[in-house]
Design a protein around this motif. Structure first.
Motif, PDB file in Angstrom:
ATOM      1  N   SER A   1      43.532  39.123  43.188  1.00  0.00           N
ATOM      2  CA  SER A   1      42.599  38.012  43.351  1.00  0.00           C
ATOM      3  C   SER A   1      43.297  36.768  43.863  1.00  0.00           C
ATOM      4  O   SER A   1      44.324  36.361  43.319  1.00  0.00           O
ATOM      5  N   VAL A   2      42.731  36.137  44.891  1.00  0.00           N
ATOM      6  CA  VAL A   2      43.294  34.890  45.403  1.00  0.00           C
ATOM      7  C   VAL A   2      43.041  33.739  44.421  1.00  0.00           C
ATOM      8  O   VAL A   2      43.590  32.654  44.589  1.00  0.00           O
ATOM      9  N   LEU A   3      42.223  33.985  43.386  1.00  0.00           N
ATOM     10  CA  LEU A   3      42.042  33.004  42.321  1.00  0.00           C
ATOM     11  C   LEU A   3      43.175  33.072  41.298  1.00  0.00           C
ATOM     12  O   LEU A   3      43.316  32.187  40.465  1.00  0.00           O
ATOM     13  N   PHE A   4      43.946  34.161  41.338  1.00  0.00           N
ATOM     14  CA  PHE A   4      45.015  34.418  40.371  1.00  0.00           C
ATOM     15  C   PHE A   4      44.473  34.479  38.941  1.00  0.00           C
ATOM     16  O   PHE A   4      45.173  34.178  37.983  1.00  0.00           O
ATOM     17  N   GLN A   5      43.224  34.850  38.830  1.00  0.00           N
ATOM     18  CA  GLN A   5      42.603  35.183  37.553  1.00  0.00           C
ATOM     19  C   GLN A   5      41.703  36.384  37.791  1.00  0.00           C
ATOM     20  O   GLN A   5      40.959  36.420  38.762  1.00  0.00           O
ATOM     21  N   ASN A   6      41.789  37.376  36.922  1.00  0.00           N
ATOM     22  CA  ASN A   6      40.953  38.552  37.032  1.00  0.00           C
ATOM     23  C   ASN A   6      40.157  38.705  35.742  1.00  0.00           C
ATOM     24  O   ASN A   6      40.706  38.549  34.643  1.00  0.00           O
ATOM     25  N   SER A   7      38.870  38.996  35.856  1.00  0.00           N
ATOM     26  CA  SER A   7      38.097  39.309  34.651  1.00  0.00           C
ATOM     27  C   SER A   7      37.931  40.814  34.593  1.00  0.00           C
ATOM     28  O   SER A   7      37.610  41.471  35.589  1.00  0.00           O
ATOM     29  N   LEU A   8      38.176  41.369  33.420  1.00  0.00           N
ATOM     30  CA  LEU A   8      38.234  42.811  33.236  1.00  0.00           C
ATOM     31  C   LEU A   8      37.264  43.222  32.137  1.00  0.00           C
ATOM     32  O   LEU A   8      37.282  42.658  31.035  1.00  0.00           O
ATOM     33  N   ALA A   9      36.409  44.210  32.436  1.00  0.00           N
ATOM     34  CA  ALA A   9      35.583  44.838  31.408  1.00  0.00           C
ATOM     35  C   ALA A   9      36.364  46.044  30.904  1.00  0.00           C
ATOM     36  O   ALA A   9      36.545  47.025  31.624  1.00  0.00           O
TER      37      ALA A   9
END
Length: 469
Positions: A189-197
């Motif tokens: 992610s270019v946000l450098f944050q990933n949300s994971l389920a």
């Protein structure tokens, strides 16, 4: 007086006091900035702000009386004098000596924007100084007013609140935010944050974006782009105010994919729901309009530069190719100040490495490096600016020159050394009491100035192109 009547009387008084306080609070929104005048700098030229200056020069504005002042006011005793506008400084965009293209391509695209109905994306990376959409909200508003566009842009898949866009995003409990330190080279992610389920086992997980009805919401985003990847198949459905509008069964994909949803008007309550058999990753959502200018706020608390070298470069490029950014802005430095010494060469080297990776991901996209702002610490009972600000700024300027980036001197715009102290002590305050971060008004002041500089430069480039043709 009976107890019930006494209660009613007390309640009425409290309501009246609340209304008076609310009125004063709204009235304060109209106050002008009143800063302690900035001392004359030895290399400044005493010229009105409206005149053009060479790149990087400071230009003090002449102090003028506010609207409504008259000769009688000047005869009043000192304490009763109406405040004057402060002496302010500007710092122009500085181009690398080898940059002959400048911002011509972007200026041309903006000039054709309303007729071609294209999208222009500005990705603004920064440290905690831009958290809460600070600085970027004002920049975005000015650019969208000038060129068109709606929406806050790219956001992480996490609980989110943005009063400027009158929306709030909530998530189901089975999402987990994974930061860059935990992701490392697996980051896509270019946000450098990933949300994971995490292994939902056929249980649903969701994002919900609500408009804040009590704020009388105006027209905003009309397009949603969801960036995701999944270890197994996943069913994705979307509803607007409980009315189904989209459903798709997606095959497993380890590469970041995106789904685009378009709406005739801003959804009142948008719910995106997922049913997955295995881990599902969200690399980001973008809330935009079909055309116009978008400014993405990507705040990286504690970072000295965006950590592109710590992610999966091929996957980061894949997401960048889908976003097609037109300009990068990098605002970092305050996390370096407490530790930087003149003999420390690693900061410049690491910053240059990240800039070069951005060049690899987006070869033709211009980059603006924003110089470190002023910040202060307490010494012997008094606040003083850090002595190494000028050295850090010199490193940032050198990196910009070496990599054909633009440079903007934020500390110079603030008023030079000691300016954060004056910003904190101004009325209303433009800086926070930690003498590092900006208040909301201070952030707006900076965002408005960046917008002014960019619009002016784009206009100049368009005029130059028209003259040459």
């Amino acid at each position: 007086m009976k107890p019930f009547r006494a209660f009613l009387f007390l309640s009425s008084v409290l309501i009246l006091l609340f209304l008076v306080s609310l009125y004063r609070m709204q009235a304060n929104q109209e106050e002008k900035f009143v800063l302690t005048p900035v001392p004359q700098l030895t290399h400044a030229v005493s010229t009105p702000l409206q005149q053009t200056s060479p790149p990087g020069k400071l230009i003090p504005d002449t102090a003028v009386a506010p609207a409504g002042a008259n000769e009688a006011d000047s005869l009043l005793p000192g304490p009763a004098l109406k405040p004057q506008l402060p002496a302010t400084y500007t710092s122009e965009l500085e181009y690398a000596a080898t940059d002959s293209i400048r911002l011509a391509a972007l200026a041309h695209k903006l000039g054709q924007l309303s007729s071609n109905k294209e999208q222009v994306r500005i990705i603004y990376y920064g440290d905690s100084q831009i958290e809460g959409d600070q600085i970027t909200s004002a920049l975005r508003q000015k650019l969208q007013q000038h060129y068109g566009g709606h929406g806050p842009g790219l956001i992480a898949g996490a609980p989110y609140y943005n009063p400027a866009h009158q929306l709030i995003m909530t998530t189901s409990d089975n999402w987990k935010m994974i930061p860059i330190k935990a992701m490392g080279q697996r980051n896509k992610s270019v946000l450098f944050q990933n949300s994971l389920a995490l292994a939902p086992q056929q249980h649903d997980c969701w994002f919900r974006i609500n408009r804040l009805k009590f704020l009388n919401p105006q027209s905003d985003y009309q397009q949603v782009r969801l960036f995701y990847y999944a270890n197994d198949s996943v069913r994705i459905s979307c509803s607007n105010a409980a009315r189904p509008v989209f459903e798709k069964q997606s095959a497993p994909t380890l590469a970041t994919s995106n789904i685009e949803l378009d709406f005739d008007q801003t959804p009142k309550e948008l719910t995106i729901q997922f049913t997955a058999k295995d881990s599902l990753w969200i690399a980001g959502l973008s809330l935009d309009s079909p055309w116009g200018v978008f400014v993405d706020n990507i705040a990286l608390r504690g970072q000295a530069f965006p950590p592109f070298s710590k992610g999966n470069k091929a996957e980061l490029k894949a997401m960048m190719d889908q976003l097609t950014p037109d300009l990068f802005i990098l605002q970092f430095g305050v996390n370096v100040v407490p530790y930087f010494t003149a003999t420390n060469r690693s900061f410049g080297r690491h910053l240059s490495d990240q800039v070069q990776i951005i060049r690899e991901l987006c070869p033709h996209t211009p980059i603006i490096i924003v110089g470190v702002s002023d910040m202060a610490k307490r010494e012997n009972g008094e606040f003083r600016s850090y002595a190494n600000i000028a050295q850090i700024k010199q490193v940032q300027r050198a990196v910009a020159q070496a990599n054909q980036c633009l440079f903007w001197d934020l500390e110079a715009f603030m008023g030079g050394s000691g300016s954060m102290i004056r910003w904190v002590n101004s009325e209303p305050p433009l800086g926070r009491k930690d003498y590092i971060h900006f208040s909301q008004r201070g952030g707006e002041k900076i965002g408005n100035e960046i917008a002014r500089l960019l619009i002016s430069e784009f206009d100049n480039q368009q005029q130059l192109a028209w003259t040459n043709n």
